[in-house]
Design an enzyme around this catalytic site. Structure first.
Site, PDB file in Angstrom:
ATOM      1  CB  SER C 117       7.692   5.932  -0.144  1.00  0.00           C
ATOM      2  OG  SER C 117       7.474   4.849   0.729  1.00  0.00           O
ATOM      3  CE1 TYR C 141       4.119  -0.145   0.991  1.00  0.00           C
ATOM      4  CE2 TYR C 141       4.959   2.099   0.790  1.00  0.00           C
ATOM      5  CZ  TYR C 141       4.871   0.799   0.312  1.00  0.00           C
ATOM      6  OH  TYR C 141       5.520   0.448  -0.836  1.00  0.00           O
ATOM      7  CB  THR C 167       0.522   1.400  -0.776  1.00  0.00           C
ATOM      8  OG1 THR C 167       1.245   2.606  -0.969  1.00  0.00           O
ATOM      9  CG2 THR C 167       1.197   0.266  -1.506  1.00  0.00           C
ATOM     10  CE  LYS C 235       2.620   2.956  -6.322  1.00  0.00           C
ATOM     11  NZ  LYS C 235       3.256   1.739  -5.841  1.00  0.00           N
ATOM     12  CG  HIS C 259       4.804  -2.284  -5.143  1.00  0.00           C
ATOM     13  ND1 HIS C 259       3.936  -1.615  -4.332  1.00  0.00           N
ATOM     14  CD2 HIS C 259       6.021  -2.116  -4.569  1.00  0.00           C
ATOM     15  CE1 HIS C 259       4.585  -1.087  -3.312  1.00  0.00           C
ATOM     16  NE2 HIS C 259       5.855  -1.370  -3.434  1.00  0.00           N
TER      17      HIS C 259
END
Lengths: 365, 365, 365, 365
Positions: C117, C141, C167, C235, C259
């Site tokens: 991440s 992100y 994401t 995603k 998620h």
């Protein structure tokens, strides 16, 4: 003629029908209570009887000009004040000494149909003396002995029975574990059999099915009708095919029931069987329904799915146990109150309007 | 020949099959009981096996002229007194010292089919000596060693096995957590392997799958049939495609089973697989069924959805644990009593009539 | 370069993935554990993620000539030893001081894909030093600051990321009540941001969404691909329409996920979304899936319904908490063992065979 | 004019709407709490109202260019800041002394629609003085006395009511057992009736339905509209047929509701009725919805299935009980926060976008 003995009688409060069971359990003997309350095997069908009503959703109508709904209806040409009936139950003396005469008095005072079992604790004549003109059905467990059958039909006719209800779903008792656990054998005499076998000892209720015929068939309908000159209603119908065959063989009514889940476990909830049967019956004959009814809304759902008369069983036995005939009347009055509210809130002025109400179900119909 | 030793034997009461589990748990060692009772992974498929029966609703017929229903049937030309079978289970000595000879004696006395596992605690010959002419199937876990396989087939034929049941769903053991928690490794010898390896030490049961062949395929059917001259039934079928392929490859019967939920978890309840398979099989060969059967009504439901013979597994082990062969017989007798009542109440005089019964299911079939 | 510090490391027993949660709860701080375990709102979608797998029934094949199934597969042309992936999770140092370098080491040793991440506790470079050639994805992100985004993409490329996972389902945090109850604010630095803002204090994790861009759109795909020269996987796809639009806009892969039920509550279980998306994707690009996977059979079900790679999230964090990288490896090894058994028992020699397996579902697909 | 007395007022924390019930129970009298919380009969429809939302699955969109979603909308030409409304509830003084003026103040401060019941604890004028221009609906229980009805309509118009909401589902009270158990009779005056009967004692709330007309019909719509010159919205619609009939009879809006499950038990969850009604209404008039809303996602689901305005009932009473008008505002603010997050996460920039969102349902629509 002697005055009927109604035993200890008192008014009772009824919060709802379900709550009566626990209260009655505290009064009735363990074996007797077990016998009344139990379903067969795993109790699945008994459970499903009441729970399947949850899967029937009423779609209420509004602005329908309804006030003070009218609960009266008719069955086989008889005008009735209510679509309710005391479903036939054996040996009501297990619940209260007054047995069926208490039940008959309560039903009469409440203005609802009474149905009396062959295996009642009181004779047809004793009950009839109390009913005295109130609407009445006689439920026949077909005896092996034709003479005994003739005696029962004669008595039923004498009692002004509106019809004979032939029990078709109980040629043998279901497997009921509470009786095994409690080592319980149904006590007390079969009053009607004692009446027939005058001078002999009444057979114990344990021999109910020894007395009863197993090999029932469609030809019985004609035979019973010919002898009794009464309409014959077949009780325990769960399939459209049987309903159709019975009507073609002369049945004057269809009684959809699984015997309160006391016989075959693994059958659907009784209300699940009703719509398909009503479709096949197509108003040729009236339909009586019982199975798990606990609420006024259940009565409306049964009527909306095809029933003409709706039986309630155990709750009346519990009411009888708690207050004698006044307990029976209190149960009926409570249900009538719930029906009244439900008719107003669904926009139904009459029972015919209830029968037109649209319901959705999660089971296929 | 020595008299078989049936160990400690006693009559037992059977309230219902489910209640036997807790009673047996108190007698059997924790590891052994865990091994017998467990399902694989989350136990979902084991749970579903029994619970899916709730989603099968029988629609009983009435007025069908039924009395004293007849439970006899046939399989592969053999006349059987009952549609019941003891489903094959490994190592019955875990439950009771008499192991499979107790099982065989109980089955014979009750008049039901016996199926014996390759991994039995007793040799085929020992069991056959007790069965002595009673209907008998031999369940084969295909060994890697063809010589050992020939030995097993020879023994089975010697024992007058009606057919060989080839296990196709267990080329490897399911993941069973109770064994991990209990640090349990199956104890005791594999009697048949010990019989084959005369003079050697019997392999521990922990090596069951080391002995067994993984790469099973359709060609085995012919190979086994050619050597044994016995019908080959494939056990563990869960799809119509496999049923069809097996029949085309020479299978003489299809055995629908998920191994009691002990192998692949996440498979449907066994009864859910049955209807689609029965449709494809279309009576070309008979169908044996097992999976979660606890009630006489479950037996009827399986027959109505396409089975010809219905296996019951763990409950017989529990009966064996509780009373030796008399416990096995008591379980069978109790089930036969429940079947008798259910046949009467569904209007079925014969097993063929049961097979025609209409059921509704909430799962698609 | 310094040797990576893997902290306290130990081998752990894994009974099953579910059991790790309670064991980890005893080790991790209450606030941290709450943050890791929670779903949003009522936790319905989180619950449904795992429970919807029960409504997927595998229909196992038998006699398929299977032994020693092969779990290898490919993704975007890369040969993989396993269809498993560590799903990206923020701040793994909450579970164990080694954070993502522990995760990376465990994943590498187990031979499974690692996804890291943006909000990791370790920088891309630190993790890459451990992964060193093992298959690796970077989850982005999208920052508001394009310079920071370029930095992240550069680092990911430097780390030999196989693809960038954008994401799309978290432009804002879901409402998570445990954090409110525990008055928990995500602690610790965002290592990558600290790396970018050299000389400044790292932003607290509480400002994650302040740093992130809300107005995401399809044009970003091209922009990210053009700069990074890496495949872009989207995603958080839950509808066929979004999958199709993303592919048409240049996406190189679709990642079906909600998620972990931490964002929008009231969405379906992730596995319920998969089949319709797979149908629309029609093998144009690979599909990654995560959501509630707890068993090897869940992995098979996801593959059978259309996934190419299957992510597992929280269980790896629990494994990391319990044993550092060896805990991560133990979780992966346990799952691989369950997958091995399930492949054998469903008759699947290869992952491609698993993808052909027939499943039935109670939800519509 | 006197300053309104808002009583004891305090800011409250709201974890979620459901949690308010237990906190309010500790403050409010047992009888009063019972009256507010209860459903009729078995509470099935009340339970279903909230639980049916679980069977509505939102399919969120991603990459939709959404940031800072806009919750504003319109109803009957009026611009509203929020799709939320305080659903009309009788006698809010049971919860807090400030009653409807507290509710009005809280709604105004939160920027949401207020709907006031005929059976309010405060007069229309008192409430209007607080609302002072904030959007406002008046819910009419049709009185038997036309003079009283004219008085109510005059007052509502004076208060700048946007529309009159005619209650059609409550020509009689549902059967509510908690009131029977608690021997509770609704206390306090009906302020509006006291205002009309100046100089007389206000009627007790127990006589609510004595005052109300039972025989409601479609002609009332014209009569009320002609006198009031206000749009007439029909509340308690549960079928497409009634919605269509009401519109054809002049209704300016449809209010889908089952009165919080307090009237007819055995009706479907309110959200289950919405889609079929929305289809028939086909945007001819706006649709207000209430029934079981506890979450921002429930609001989105109702909008997506056809609602234009979404009422919330009991939670506002609990908020009022806990903090006076600040409690009401806190409940609204919490819901708006949840709506904000849910709009962002479903990819909806506007309420119109929410109305286009695709949902799947397990009930038929």
């Amino acid at each position: 003629m002697t005055t009927p003995d109604f035993g200890n009688v008192q008014a009772i409060d009824v919060l709802n029908l379900k709550s009566l069971e626990k209260r009655a359990e505290a009064l009735i003997g363990r074996g007797e209570f077990g016998y009344i309350t139990e379903g067969s095997d795993d109790g699945y069908t008994k459970w499903r009887n009441t729970n399947a009503f949850k899967d029937v959703h009423m779609l209420p109508r509004v602005l329908q000009d309804v006030a003070e709904p009218d609960q009266s209806t008719t069955l086989l040409g008889e005008k009735l004040k209510s679509p309710l009936m005391t479903a036939p139950i054996a040996g009501n003396a297990l619940a209260h000494p007054s047995g069926e005469i208490g039940l008959a008095k309560g039903a009469k005072e409440a203005g609802i149909m009474m149905a009396q079992s062959t295996f009642a604790s009181k004779t047809i004549a004793e009950t009839a003396a109390v009913s005295a003109g109130a609407p009445y059905l006689f439920q026949l467990y077909m005896p092996k002995d034709w003479g005994y059958c003739q005696y029962l039909l004669d008595e039923a006719r004498q009692a002004n029975a509106l019809a004979i209800v032939l029990t078709a779903d109980s040629t043998l008792g279901g497997y009921r574990e509470l009786d095994v656990i409690n080592r319980y054998h149904l006590k007390g005499k079969i009053a009607n059999l004692a009446g027939y076998n005058t001078g002999e000892n009444g057979a114990g209720a344990g021999s109910l099915f020894k007395e009863s015929m197993q090999k029932l068939n469609l030809e019985l309908i004609d035979k019973l009708a010919a002898y009794s000159h009464l309409p014959i209603i077949i009780k325990g119908i769960q399939t459209p095919a049987d309903a159709d065959a019975a009507i073609k063989a002369g049945a004057a009514g269809i009684y959809v029931s699984n015997h309160g889940g006391r016989q075959l476990d693994g059958a659907p909830g009784s209300i699940e069987c009703l719509p398909a049967i009503a479709k096949v019956v197509a108003h040729r004959v009236p339909i009586i329904f019982d199975g798990g009814v606990q609420r006024g809304t259940h009565v409306l759902k049964a009527l909306a799915l095809g029933a003409d008369l709706v039986g309630v069983g155990r709750p009346f036995s519990y009411g009888l146990a708690l207050g004698g005939w006044k307990g029976v009347k209190a149960v009926a009055d409570h249900l009538k109150m719930e029906i009244f509210i439900a008719m107003q809130l669904t926009g139904c002025q009459t029972i015919d309007a209830v029968k037109q109400m649209h319901c959705t179900t999660s089971f296929e119909i």
